[in-house]
Design an enzyme around this catalytic site. Structure first.
Site, PDB file in Angstrom:
ATOM      1  N   ALA A 315       0.835  -1.204   0.000  1.00 42.28           N
ATOM      2  CA  ALA A 315       0.000   0.000   0.000  1.00 42.28           C
ATOM      3  C   ALA A 315       0.869   1.253   0.000  1.00 42.28           C
ATOM      4  O   ALA A 315       1.949   1.267   0.604  1.00 42.28           O
ATOM      5  CB  ALA A 315      -0.915  -0.007   1.212  1.00 42.28           C
ATOM      6  N   GLY A 317       2.348   4.909   0.970  1.00 40.65           N
ATOM      7  CA  GLY A 317       2.555   5.529   2.278  1.00 40.65           C
ATOM      8  C   GLY A 317       3.838   5.048   2.925  1.00 40.65           C
ATOM      9  O   GLY A 317       4.557   4.199   2.390  1.00 40.65           O
ATOM     10  N   GLY A 320       4.956   0.782   7.748  1.00 39.72           N
ATOM     11  CA  GLY A 320       4.738   0.720   9.183  1.00 39.72           C
ATOM     12  C   GLY A 320       5.794  -0.097   9.906  1.00 39.72           C
ATOM     13  O   GLY A 320       6.442  -0.966   9.322  1.00 39.72           O
ATOM     14  N   MET A 321       5.945   0.170  11.199  1.00 40.62           N
ATOM     15  CA  MET A 321       6.901  -0.558  12.029  1.00 40.62           C
ATOM     16  C   MET A 321       6.288  -1.804  12.652  1.00 40.62           C
ATOM     17  O   MET A 321       6.991  -2.667  13.161  1.00 40.62           O
ATOM     18  CB  MET A 321       7.450   0.363  13.125  1.00 40.62           C
ATOM     19  CG  MET A 321       8.321   1.483  12.596  1.00 40.62           C
ATOM     20  SD  MET A 321       9.058   2.482  13.906  1.00 40.62           S
ATOM     21  CE  MET A 321       7.664   3.540  14.323  1.00 40.62           C
ATOM     22  N   ASP A 371     -13.314   1.082  11.057  1.00 38.97           N
ATOM     23  CA  ASP A 371     -13.673  -0.269  11.469  1.00 38.97           C
ATOM     24  C   ASP A 371     -12.855  -1.272  10.653  1.00 38.97           C
ATOM     25  O   ASP A 371     -12.390  -0.974   9.549  1.00 38.97           O
ATOM     26  CB  ASP A 371     -15.169  -0.501  11.252  1.00 38.97           C
ATOM     27  CG  ASP A 371     -15.698  -1.685  12.039  1.00 38.97           C
ATOM     28  OD1 ASP A 371     -14.954  -2.225  12.882  1.00 38.97           O
ATOM     29  OD2 ASP A 371     -16.855  -2.069  11.817  1.00 38.97           O
TER      30      ASP A 371
END
Length: 583
Positions: A315, A317, A320-321, A371
């Site tokens: 994705a 962006g 993430g970690m 959600d």
């Protein structure tokens, strides 16, 4: 297994679902009393308990089946016969679609999410599509302005089941007519009529009247959020009549409505006309049938996959970690896997991350937290996975993946609505759009905090922008309750050298947060810093956060509006009263 046992098992599963949905309706039916008594903490508790009902009853049925079968294993043919018997029970069953999802859940619990094939499960429904296109009994009532709109609205409001007095019903009717006149025009209004759902939709501190406004040019939503003052008097807070406004009210970042729906498929079909942008999954989610919404979401995914030649990719962006996130380029959802190992600064376990996601599922999301649907043993075709993503999956989550040759199985993942990461959005916009985004971000932080949620990591990359321009939080691994945080002021430096040191000159304990530090990463961009200081400087003060904590600890439940403050009648047409504004 003895013959005839298949029918008994099928009946046991359906009876178990009957019990679950009966309790679901029972909890839902208490919404009116909770609203009338202003028992807002009971509202929150009912929301959590209703979510838990489904899994609880699945567990009860699984235990029953283990007793019936005496714990013996069952062969594939036996299971197919059980499903055949179950399917025969559904044609005259009013909640057939959710009953199929319940069957799936029982199967998955019994067999630990293995052998999930269309033959054994209701991957797609066994019943005709939209069986309740013709509603078997009225869900709504029509109102025509034969004698004008004032008596029409008086009839609508007077017909409501609420047992509280009105603060000023005539005033609210004038406000509604003023809004409709501004929206539709004075000439068109007499040629319009309204259809109103028989049941109110309860959420947070409001009872929503949901209807359809039929105009010469088509059908519009007709939504009236009804609130109560501290003195127990009712008032209409606004009137919403656009599909965009209705979409936000029924949005994926909001808590589920409490609406009495013995025929959920019929209600979903009725709502579809005023929420054309919502998928079937989103509509079921909105009325609280979140487990069946998961089924519908998976069906939507399969349909998209069947018609697309796209490959799964990482994705867009900042990576993430904690989570590995991938998507299909044209699909409106993302897939999130908890990595096997986290970045060193993330001192937490996978179990903690899952607990955070469950917290969000059960909490009031106030329109600011996305959600998610949780899946186990999720199968992907290797041919549809971009090589770079495949390498990343093997690098970051090898323990979550089983290689089956042409397919891989992902042991656990979440599916969530895809949004534009806020950090990317801020790079792309200027002027009023930039200002709106910063205002939205600050409002999201405030509303989360007022709902007793502290995001933990407040970096822009952890928020997304919806198609309606709303800012929504979606990175939950550091989330916690506001009441668990110790908001501190940074002590004055002892010496000038202290401020140049690599380590702080003051002690820091677990749970300590220093809001002054937010400024360093939220205001670093010269385009953003001045806007943030103008609109949200109080977020950098520890006393602001401590004051919110005090209100939460005193039991205050904040109002949550699914629309802009400027849309409230009290703002548009004059103050309702100081009492109403403080409710």
């Amino acid at each position: 297994m003895p013959r005839g046992l298949e029918l008994l098992i099928a009946q046991t599963i359906l009876q178990g679902f009957d019990a679950q949905y009966g309790r679901f309706l029972e909890v839902t039916s208490g919404a009116q009393q909770r609203f009338e008594q202003a028992d807002w903490h009971a509202v929150q508790q009912a929301m959590k308990s209703r979510i838990h009902l489904y899994d609880h009853h699945v567990g009860l049925v699984v235990e029953q089946l283990r007793c019936i079968t005496d714990g013996k294993s069952t062969d594939a043919d036996f299971l197919l016969r059980v499903k055949e018997h179950y399917t025969r029970l559904l044609p005259d069953y009013p909640r057939f679609e959710i009953a199929e999802s319940f069957f799936n859940s029982v199967y998955c619990r019994l067999f630990d999410h293995r052998s999930l094939t269309p033959e054994r499960l209701f991957i797609f429904s066994s019943q005709p599509e939209r069986r309740f296109r013709t509603i078997p009994r009225p869900l709504a009532k029509d109102f025509f302005p034969d004698h004008g709109w004032e008596p029409l609205l008086m009839r609508i409001l007077s017909d409501l089941p609420l047992r509280l007095p009105w603060q000023n019903k005539s005033r609210d009717i004038r406000y509604i007519i003023a809004h409709l006149t501004e929206t539709l025009g004075e000439d068109a209004l007499p040629r319009c009529h309204v259809q109103v759902a028989n049941e109110l939709f309860y959420r947070n501190k409001a009872a929503w009247l949901v209807g359809k406004l039929t105009t010469p040019d088509g059908t519009l939503p007709f939504l009236l959020p009804i609130h109560r003052t501290d003195e127990g008097e009712l008032f209409v807070d606004t009137c919403l009549t656009t599909t965009a406004e209705a979409s936000i009210v029924f949005g994926f970042a909001r808590s589920y409505f409490m609406v009495y729906a013995p025929l959920p498929a019929a209600l979903v079909e009725w709502l579809r006309e005023i929420l054309p942008g919502k998928t079937t999954a989103e509509l079921y989610m909105a009325i609280g049938c979140q487990k069946h919404a998961k089924t519908e979401s998976y069906r939507e995914y399969l349909c998209y996959l069947a018609e697309s030649d796209e490959k799964f990719i990482e994705a867009p962006g900042i990576r993430g970690m904690v989570m590995l996130v991938f998507t299909l380029p044209g699909f409106d959802r993302v897939f999130k896997i908890i990595k096997d190992k986290f970045a060193p600064q993330k001192e937490m376990s996978a179990a903690h991350v899952r607990a955070c996601y469950q917290l969000v599922k059960e909490h009031d999301r106030v329109g600011r937290m996305a959600d998610t649907q949780e899946f186990e043993n999720f199968v992907l075709d290797k041919r549809q996975i971009d090589p770079a993503l495949m390498a990343l999956l093997r690098q970051e989550a090898p323990e979550k993946i089983t290689d089956l040759g042409e397919h891989i199985v992902i042991r656990h993942l979440y599916i969530e609505r895809r949004m534009v990461p806020l950090n990317i959005w801020l790079e792309q916009v200027e002027g009023q759009q930039l200002r709106d985004a910063i205002e939205e971000y600050g409002n999201a932080i405030r509303q989360l905090a007022a709902a007793n949620i502290f995001p933990g990591d407040m970096l822009f990359k952890n928020f997304g922008v919806t198609r309606h321009g709303r800012v929504v939080f979606y990175d939950y691994d550091e989330i916690c309750y506001m009441t668990e945080v110790n908001f501190r002021d940074i002590p004055p430096a002892r010496y000038p050298e202290d401020e140049l040191a690599s380590e702080p000159w003051y002690s820091v304990s677990p749970g300590d947060v220093f809001p002054e530090e937010f400024r360093h990463w939220l205001c670093a961009d010269p385009r953003i810093g001045p806007l943030f200081e103008e609109m949200h400087a109080d977020l950098f003060r520890a006393d602001y956060w401590r004051a919110l904590q005090t209100r939460i600890k005193e039991g205050h439940v904040e109002d949550v509006y699914a629309y802009r403050r400027r849309q409230r009648f009290s703002v548009r047409y004059g103050a309702i009263s100081s009492t109403a504004n403080s409710s």
